[in-house]
Scaffold this active site. Structure first.
Site, PDB file in Angstrom:
ATOM      1  N   ASP A   1       1.363   2.692  -5.794  1.00 58.11           N
ATOM      2  CA  ASP A   1       1.930   1.595  -5.012  1.00 58.11           C
ATOM      3  C   ASP A   1       2.636   2.100  -3.755  1.00 58.11           C
ATOM      4  OD1 ASP A   1       3.882   2.790  -6.731  1.00 58.11           O
ATOM      5  OD2 ASP A   1       5.260   1.166  -6.218  1.00 58.11           O
ATOM      6  N   GLU A   2       2.728   1.232  -2.783  1.00 55.69           N
ATOM      7  CA  GLU A   2       3.561   1.400  -1.582  1.00 55.69           C
ATOM      8  C   GLU A   2       3.364   2.764  -0.906  1.00 55.69           C
ATOM      9  OE1 GLU A   2       7.327  -1.474  -2.700  1.00 55.69           O
ATOM     10  OE2 GLU A   2       7.336   0.563  -3.502  1.00 55.69           O
TER      11      GLU A   2
END
Length: 536
Positions: free
Chosen positions: A351-352
């Site tokens: 993620d991210e």
């Protein structure tokens, strides 16, 4: 004077009744406070008396159920003060634990029957017996501490329960990277979530602020990477023996540990330790703290290693996705942790990773999946991983973008449902909550309860869903008391969504039942949030 004599006589009758062992009034089974709510509850007239002469009878191979019997004995002792004996021979005045293939056609199902002389919990598998015990405990009119039983007798309602879970994966995630929590704290949390039939604990073991598990082939990950946390605290880490103890303890509560090493982003704690992994990232200046390697017992300087990150900003870090050393590093980490983890899943994060170009991110995720598979595990990843080609065994954890989850489904993968706007336990309850964040939403108890995984998006149907997980990120969480406050009562709401059929769930009834659990939490000294939505 006549009225006074009447009052004294009435008081004497009450005292005599208590001293003679008169049983307390029994709440009928259909007025129970069980969470998660069972599939079927059929009340009957009468009650069963639990007392010091009640035995726990094991009607199965002791190797399969002895530990479950001892768990039941310990739990009843904590709730009531009674010290029950464990026996093998059937008898009256007993709680019988029986493995019976006909008890349920569901692997984790169970049947609970309370009769006048006996309580029978039967299940096809030991896990079902354990879940039946959780329901039984919630029918005992005692909370621990002060014992409300009359002459140490406790009246349980007669009736029967047939029960099984809606989803096979029912999880909670604990972030131990932003702030570190001890083995004892994790074991305490395991005990607390097992009550609500949670069967997976996802440990977020690495992030920009800290690396929390010993990797013998890369020792500086903990020596350096583990010596920091949000705010610049001393951090900490689990030795491999510590981690093995957590796994063992979780197994005794029928909980599977899911380890996560976040990659290729959220990796600054690895870059603190080994500059060879660093493609040249920049840590936010306001939260960057130089690493004193010599103070940590490391003589060699590493000019390519990054400073610590003590803040909560995300998205600035990445591994060098073009370097063969990176994949040697990932292989070693996944191999060592997988060898310690009997469960089927390894979470690779994903993620991210904002500074990783998509043309680099996609092949990285595909290579990470291959490594996870090589060591006999199935890949879990946050929903962004669906941009890569997923293996059929891989699972995307839907936390942010429905389109990502749908991309995973279109590739034949399952999804784990954890929408931040409903299931994130670190979100503030409201604007006055002293802990947590609110970038996704304020999540009051009714908001945590009043949703269903099959109603989030039309394209995400029941057959696509592996289960439900409630994550607790710990940017603002520093103590076990903080964990309890943000977790309870919301985890009980999420647990009911994960276990109970949609048709059985009702907010008004849940709010009545959760109030009873509040009494038990208070007696146990648990720091929970007293939602104004509930009449505690």
């Amino acid at each position: 004077m006549k009225q006074l004599k009447s009052l004294l006589f009435s008081a004497a009758v009450i005292i005599l009744a208590f001293s003679c062992g008169q049983k307390q009034e029994t709440v009928p089974m259909d007025q129970h406070s069980i969470i998660p709510i069972p599939v079927s509850v059929v009340p009957a007239a009468g009650s069963f008396t639990l007392d010091g002469k009640t035995a726990i009878v094991l009607q199965a191979d002791p190797a399969q159920v002895q530990l479950i019997g001892e768990y039941l004995k310990s739990s009843i002792s904590a709730l009531t003060g009674l010290n029950l004996n464990i026996a093998q021979e059937d008898r009256d005045n007993a709680i019988v634990l029986a493995l019976d293939a006909s008890a349920s056609d569901k692997e984790e199902g169970y049947r609970l029957a309370i009769m006048d002389k006996k309580v029978l919990i039967s299940a096809p598998q030991p896990a079902g017996l354990f879940y039946g015990i959780q329901s039984l405990q919630q029918l005992i009119p005692a909370h621990g501490g002060k014992i409300p039983g009359v002459n140490n007798q406790f009246s349980l309602p007669q009736g029967s329960i047939e029960d099984y879970p809606e989803y096979g994966y029912r999880g909670m995630m604990l972030d131990v990277a932003r702030h570190f929590f001890s083995v004892e704290d994790v074991k305490k949390l395991i005990d607390q979530i097992a009550v609500y039939k949670i069967n997976h604990l996802h440990l977020h073991l690495s992030d920009d602020q800290g690396w929390r598990i010993e990797i013998k082939s890369w020792p500086l990950l903990t020596t350096i990477g583990g010596a920091n946390e949000v705010g610049g605290g001393k951090g900490g880490y689990y030795t491999q023996d510590d981690y093995t103890e957590i796994v063992r303890y979780a197994q005794s509560r029928f909980i599977t540990i899911v380890p996560e090493i976040d990659m290729p982003g959220h990796t600054n704690s690895a870059l603190n330790a080994y500059g060879i992994l660093n493609p040249g990232i920049t840590v936010p200046e306001a939260t960057a703290v130089p690493v004193d390697r010599k103070a940590l017992g490391v003589d060699e300087e590493d000019p390519d290693a990054t400073p610590y990150h003590t803040g909560i900003e995300v998205g600035f870090s990445t591994l060098d996705t073009d370097s063969p050393v990176t994949y040697k590093f990932i292989d070693d980490v996944i191999r060592e942790i997988s060898e310690l983890t009997p469960g089927p899943y390894f979470h690779i994060g994903g993620d991210e990773s904002h500074v990783t170009a998509m043309e680099d991110y996609i092949p990285f995720i595909e290579k990470a999946q291959e490594i996870v598979t090589k060591y006999g595990k199935k890949t879990l990843g946050w929903d962004e991983v669906a941009h890569a080609k997923l293996l059929p065994t891989s699972v995307a954890q839907y936390w942010a973008k429905a389109e990502n989850a749908i991309m995973a489904i279109d590739q034949g993968s399952k999804v784990l449902i954890s929408p931040a706007v409903k299931a994130y336990l670190d979100m503030q309850y409201d604007s006055t909550t002293h802990l947590g964040l609110h970038w996704a939403a304020y999540i009051e108890l009714d908001e945590a309860y009043n949703w269903d995984p099959t109603e989030l998006e039309a394209e995400i149907r029941r057959e696509h869903i592996l289960g439900v997980e409630a994550p607790l990120w710990t940017e603002t969480i520093t103590t076990m008391s903080d964990i309890e406050y943000m977790t309870f009562p919301r985890l009980a709401a999420i647990a009911e969504i994960a276990w109970s059929p949609k048709t059985a769930r009702n907010w008004e009834d849940f709010s009545r039942r959760i109030a009873w659990h509040g009494q038990r939490w208070e007696a146990q000294g648990k720091n929970f949030y007293r939602s104004p939505k509930v009449e505690w």
